[in-house]
Design a protein around this motif. Structure first.
Motif, mmCIF file in Angstrom:
data_model
loop_
_atom_site.group_PDB
_atom_site.id
_atom_site.type_symbol
_atom_site.label_atom_id
_atom_site.label_comp_id
_atom_site.label_asym_id
_atom_site.label_seq_id
_atom_site.Cartn_x
_atom_site.Cartn_y
_atom_site.Cartn_z
ATOM 1 N N HIS A 121 0.899 -1.129 -0.073
ATOM 2 C CA HIS A 121 -0.218 0.172 0.050
ATOM 3 C C HIS A 121 0.336 1.104 0.180
ATOM 4 O O HIS A 121 1.061 2.467 -1.124
ATOM 5 C CB HIS A 121 -1.129 -0.066 1.276
ATOM 6 C CG HIS A 121 -2.184 1.190 0.949
ATOM 7 N ND1 HIS A 121 -2.659 1.121 -0.449
ATOM 8 C CD2 HIS A 121 -2.808 2.198 2.220
ATOM 9 C CE1 HIS A 121 -3.462 2.352 -0.013
ATOM 10 N NE2 HIS A 121 -3.284 2.589 1.635
ATOM 11 N N PRO B 105 -3.405 -1.373 -2.142
ATOM 12 C CA PRO B 105 -3.405 -2.707 -1.272
ATOM 13 C C PRO B 105 -3.776 -3.840 -2.294
ATOM 14 O O PRO B 105 -4.163 -3.606 -2.033
ATOM 15 C CB PRO B 105 -4.801 -2.041 -0.485
ATOM 16 C CG PRO B 105 -5.823 -1.166 -1.170
ATOM 17 C CD PRO B 105 -5.165 -0.970 -1.888
ATOM 18 N N THR C 235 -0.898 -3.069 9.140
ATOM 19 C CA THR C 235 -1.512 -1.640 8.732
ATOM 20 C C THR C 235 -2.691 -1.515 9.708
ATOM 21 O O THR C 235 -3.835 -0.697 8.509
ATOM 22 C CB THR C 235 -1.865 -2.312 7.116
ATOM 23 O OG1 THR C 235 -3.036 -2.640 7.402
ATOM 24 C CG2 THR C 235 -0.679 -2.785 6.394
ATOM 25 N N ASP D 76 -8.616 5.787 8.248
ATOM 26 C CA ASP D 76 -8.438 5.932 6.883
ATOM 27 C C ASP D 76 -8.272 7.402 6.753
ATOM 28 O O ASP D 76 -9.947 7.915 6.549
ATOM 29 C CB ASP D 76 -9.574 5.303 6.444
ATOM 30 C CG ASP D 76 -9.598 4.844 5.074
ATOM 31 O OD1 ASP D 76 -8.647 5.214 4.317
ATOM 32 O OD2 ASP D 76 -9.904 3.974 4.488
ATOM 33 N N GLU E 210 -11.479 1.556 -1.052
ATOM 34 C CA GLU E 210 -9.983 1.443 0.167
ATOM 35 C C GLU E 210 -9.314 2.166 -0.450
ATOM 36 O O GLU E 210 -8.020 2.264 1.140
ATOM 37 C CB GLU E 210 -9.966 -0.518 0.606
ATOM 38 C CG GLU E 210 -10.928 -0.674 0.598
ATOM 39 C CD GLU E 210 -11.550 -0.486 2.333
ATOM 40 O OE1 GLU E 210 -10.719 -0.132 2.756
ATOM 41 O OE2 GLU E 210 -12.308 -0.594 2.630
#
Lengths: 245, 245, 245, 245, 245, 245, 245, 245
Positions: free
Chosen positions: G19, G25, G49, G93, G124
């Motif tokens: 990532h 990712p 992570t 995030d 994501e």
């Protein structure tokens, strides 16, 4: 149906008026959808058009179709292609039997389920369907009588010929008749080419002009093509399409 | 021929006595060899057995064959398969015409070159070959007469049926006759499957038991198989193989 | 059987007299049919000919065959190819053992089920079948003895050679013997080409003339081809077919 | 070679020291390059290493190679694979003949060009190459003597076996010997699978463990693999790689 | 084992002394056989050689192996490839660890089962096996350390590199090392080419000479090839094969 | 034509009255025949029917057609499909323009030759052909106008849609119109699937029911199928086929 | 992660910092791994992570994911692609919604699961994803509105277009828009080419430049490609990548 | 361009304003058209847009382009892809060099012609193109320097990576960089999969997310995709597309 980016209730956007636009009803191929997707689409068609046609219905969907629509629709079930037709009680199928004449022939018994899927589509398009199953190619003597009947008394405008294995029957028939032939290869056979590829290729290579083909086991496509041809001919005979040409 | 690791004169080690061992003569497929290799092998066969058979002979090799063997051998030339048979003057072909009866049928005119390669092999094995070319499948009415002749008067023990495109003819014939059929697909056709794959696959998928196939355009292989079958039958009829069974 | 467009009782129209016309009995491949279709066809053959042969019988059909025909027929069961032969008590198999000699060879143990399907067809055609299984190609020393037996004492007229994986054995054998060879590729192998395609292609490419092939796992086709060859030879030896040729 | 984004003189950046890094010299496959590209790369190798190896050289490049390098290098020409080795006069090939023993076998004469490409690579790696061509599989009797010679007197550490058509020979040999076998399929054959696919697939499916394969007609790859095996063994025997293991 | 046409007890004729002849033990691939066939063959190997190796053992066979051989043999079980090694108590594996050094690398975790099948074969041939799993190609930085270890301290004579998907890792490694590489494609991937075909093709097309491949998921073949190479090298180092070359 | 086993003058047995039996004239595909075979067949058709149609005529045959038939027939030449129509002076083409209306559409300019072959067949069957070439799919705005014209003023009964590359156009059109569509894939494209396979597969997978396909570049087949459909419709409109249905 | 040859605890060596390195990712494709392997890798990602993404999760793994990570992570579940995202409670995030705008379109309802896998990857990666499902090609009228919305208000920088069957939709869309299109073929269809091959080939043959494709059903790959494009554009707009160019 | 059914002068209806609509100019692939068709289309583009781009120009067309447009346009010729750009004297290419940065990498020298076709399209879209050719995968050490240059100083927004044979390079690069990669497989290789299929499949199976592919040798498609990505990024950087996202 207006598209609404915020409508997250259902992602399916079925082509509800294809029947009006094309003269071919949409058949829901249930094996490629979740049970909920299929039920949702069936319900929409039933509401919008008074009829919903589903094919290749898995066992669990069949059960749900039988239970959930019991009150609102009549269910017709074809065990061969595992197809279901739901009809609203008030649904007046005014075109029933007013379309053209379609002949459906199979080479073997294993091709019948597929042929019945084609016949179903034709009938739902209003065609009169005449069938002759298991007429073989490994014994051509079994072929003459049914063929004479279909082209004679039954006056079919188009023939669907379903065959697996060597796929030779449609070529043989196309060499003998003067109506267009729709070749319908089926996934029946041995080892190399035995999932219908040999039958499809053989039909694509036919020496007998006057035939076109659909994909392996695509009874729906064969029925739609034949139905369009036959119905347009019926319309011409009935004076429903113009006199030029 | 004894193998000599120091013999660098020629690398080719042709199977000179296959004819004795197998009853099938070796046919040199010239298109896969250099001109010099083909000439060398032809010369060895001519010396060892009094005969050399070459097929798919390119133009430059044809010329060389005609000029170089002029003194020592007689040349028979088949333009279809571009095949040559060289025979020493003293070569007594005692088996000529003493073998079995082989029928060779083609679906179209484009299959004839290939069928003639098969017929050549049969004849060189001593068989009597009966042919019926261009009998089609897109018009089965052309088939009855030749078939009746081959199975009736000509009393063939085996049929080679060559077809390209849909490859349907061998299946149709195999469903009608009681002799073994060798299917010979040819590289004739349209687009997908049109280099003979469709014909081969269709024959491999035949609904009519009693047929086996060779590879596309392999006239030599078809001839050898049919020749072995027919000759053994001739030997049985002539009492040359035993009475058991 | 006369074709009747109104007969909706059953769609199957089995080729009941193929055995008379072709000398090859029809084998019902049950895995491609519904249990009811297979039972119906079996019953018709039993009534018309006193015998019904089915292969690749699923477990549920096996049970039905055992229970439903208990009174009227004797059942012979082959576990390898899952094949069943039903025979009416009064069925006199007058040809039994009067046909030709067929040799059946397999490369490995995994090829045996397929070879037994071929052997079954031959035996039902009246042939005497001699087998040699698991003779390998990865150890040619295992091959000599069985081959000597089949060609010597057993005097086979034709060899069926079944092999999967590299499919090399039929080519090796065909290079050594002077009888026709029917190559029977089986769906045994690794990754690319491992469903029998490599074996089939290798056989189609054989360097050893005198071999023809059937499709992957098509034991029925191999048996029919070999049976036709062997029986015609037997007839010739027994003077049942004429003396010309 | 340092990469220079402004060097527009030539785009080719050949791997000049692969020989040092890998022990395998780079072979320029000329058929995939323009004549100018090939000449440029050849010149660079000649300058950097005193040797340049090219294969599949078209006629126009051959002429240019002969004329342009006349002064500065000696040219060795192999007509089969149309390969050229250019050597600077001062080029001392100290490894010549100091490598391992490699055996190269072909099934037919059509496989020889490909086998010679493999042998060339081995020789340029310093190996001693022993060959046996056209030993067939359709007549195994031709195989014993050469095989005995290669494994006996010649003491090869590895075998390259080239075959087209059915590709059966490498499997047969691998089942008989105790050295590793490199299968080299060639683009020789009939119709389906006849561009070497059947041979490649058959080798990939070999029943005889102890064989690995390279792609169709990849003589260079077969030679490099065999050369690496043989040379490492030679080094071990000569005590040039350690004693552990 | 003498062949006996009347021995109907078992059809399997396993190659019991391949280990002696080839140096490669036979591995029974159980998924292609019935449980009874596998048990029978295992018993024969155990009796004749003191060891039986089976791979791809279905759950029901595993159970039978555990129960039926409990008294007479020790069972070693590898869950990845579902492989079993049965050893008689008195079985002295004198070669254990005396063979060469083999390195086994995988690109991902999904390739490990296949790699372990290869490692098993090598170990049963006496090799010392060094592994490095999941070194990726989508992150080459994970590759350097393991590679340095295998070629440095572990002194491997040959590398097996297993990869699915793009199959790029073996090419990358082969471009970096000076030992022969055996490419082992695995049936891991997406859609088109995703059953290992892409990986196999990519390896067959490698730009890095010095690699040969086996078929998809053929860990047994990869192990046998690598084991033959490594063991011969070990023998050379130990002076067990001569000094010529 | 009566079959005569002793007639060795010519092997070709053309289907001279197919036009009467099927309503589709036979088109000689000259590229698959020798010049002499094509000339011979052309002459027979000219004599028997007053017309001969040849397609894919090589340059040398074109010259011969022009010179040899100069006296006895008029030649019409289509440069795109390299097709020739020979007509006897007295040949009264009474059906000309009395057939149905056929629309022919192409996606690109590269598809035109193929489309013209189809149009030729239709015209020789008496149809009126309306064309719209190069309407693209990578710019759907080019499609509306021609489509409106064909379905509106031109009142076509069937559409032939020719496309190479992605083959998307026939699906797009079939989703918009209510006449049957004959998909005609052409051998135009890039790399994988670029010889028309991608176009053919895409058409076989169409989401738009009401389409059937012919093989790649098979303009003759597409024309025959469309011609049969259109002519039968014209006959219905003109009251030439009965009123039932 | 340092490689340790003696670490036998686990063989998986996941690319934990992809990532960071790539901006994409790693998604664990669970269907190719054992349950234990998947759990182990998920745990490592979660620890390293704060997030673990798994797709194509079998039922037994789903259960384990739900039970074993209950305490330490929050689980988001997508039923369509059977994907799971595990997030540590403290996992911030920060990029969420700060990436570019991606449009995701499907031709039918059967393509939705695959499209959702792509959308998941984009989200994501921080992208904002706009979807329009089931817009069809067999009824282009359903396409205009959604397309206008995506390119207008939603201002997408890139479109992912998922389609099975004929795969025509991406070509049609690519011909209409000025943003790059990522074609995502799905394994939906009939017989020949029906596992997504026809759709893939059709997309690879697109007449509309400005499209590239990923493999069949590879939603992860499509999402990663689109995410990289969109995020770089977002960064450029936000001034996060330099001003040159 | 208005469609005129009576305009028989030319059938080609080129998409003259695709450049405006899509930002991608149309490139005429001349090898699929007749010389006259290509000249006609070139003339139309020149008149309508001041520029015409043709690729894969046969020798006879090249000559005609040089002679016929001499007066009215300037011709730029790329010998690798045999591409021509015609520019009207007054043609102001205002976008020249204002687009994004594109990197183009090839694995070998044989891939350069294809890469130059891609680079040409990018340049005609206004991009600045940076190239690094022949960086290999069979010697990864050649890769580092060029890659550092392209991502560092040259700041490319997207990479086109062309490779034939094993097609491994794009996967390796995609695993190392954080820009989107367009994989461009080329028709270079050996035997099986050697017309670019292996390279294409390997790229479609890449383990490194962030790559999408175009068809074999489709330099035009790769250039258009990369150009669209790079130019949109340039526009974002230059503030030409909005700030949302």
């Amino acid at each position: 149906m207006t598209w609404n980016p915020n409508d997250t209730a259902s992602n399916a956007r079925p082509d509800l008026d294809r029947h009006l636009r094309k003269g071919v009803p949409e058949v829901v191929i249930a094996e490629r959808k979740t049970v909920e997707q299929s039920l949702d689409i069936a319900r929409r068609f039933l509401q919008a058009t008074g009829r919903a046609i589903l094919s290749r219905v898995p066992a669990d969907l069949e059960e749900r179709l039988r239970s959930e629509f019991e009150a609102e629709a009549e269910l017709e079930w074809l065990p061969g292609p595992r197809a279901a037709v739901l009809r609203s009680p008030g649904h007046a199928d005014e075109n029933h039997g007013r379309g053209g004449n379609v002949g459906v022939i199979t080479a073997g018994t294993s091709d019948i389920a597929c042929a019945e899927e084609a016949a179903l589509v034709c009938r739902e398009m209003g065609c009169v369907v005449h069938t002759a199953y298991d007429v073989g190619v490994a014994g051509l003597h079994r072929l003459w009588e049914p063929l004479r009947h279909l082209l004679g008394e039954a006056r079919v405008d188009v023939l669907i010929v379903a065959a697996g294995m060597d796929g030779a029957l449609p070529s043989v028939i196309s060499g003998l008749v003067d109506v267009p032939v729709v070749g319908l290869p089926t996934s029946v056979g041995y080892g190399l080419g035995g999932k219908g590829e040999a039958a499809l290729l053989s039909m694509l290579q036919t020496c007998s002009p006057g035939m076109a083909v659909v994909n392996i086991d695509n009874g729906i496509g064969a029925g739609a093509m034949a139905g369009l041809i036959a119905n347009r001919m019926a319309a011409a005979r009935q004076g429903r399409i113009g006199t030029s040409g």
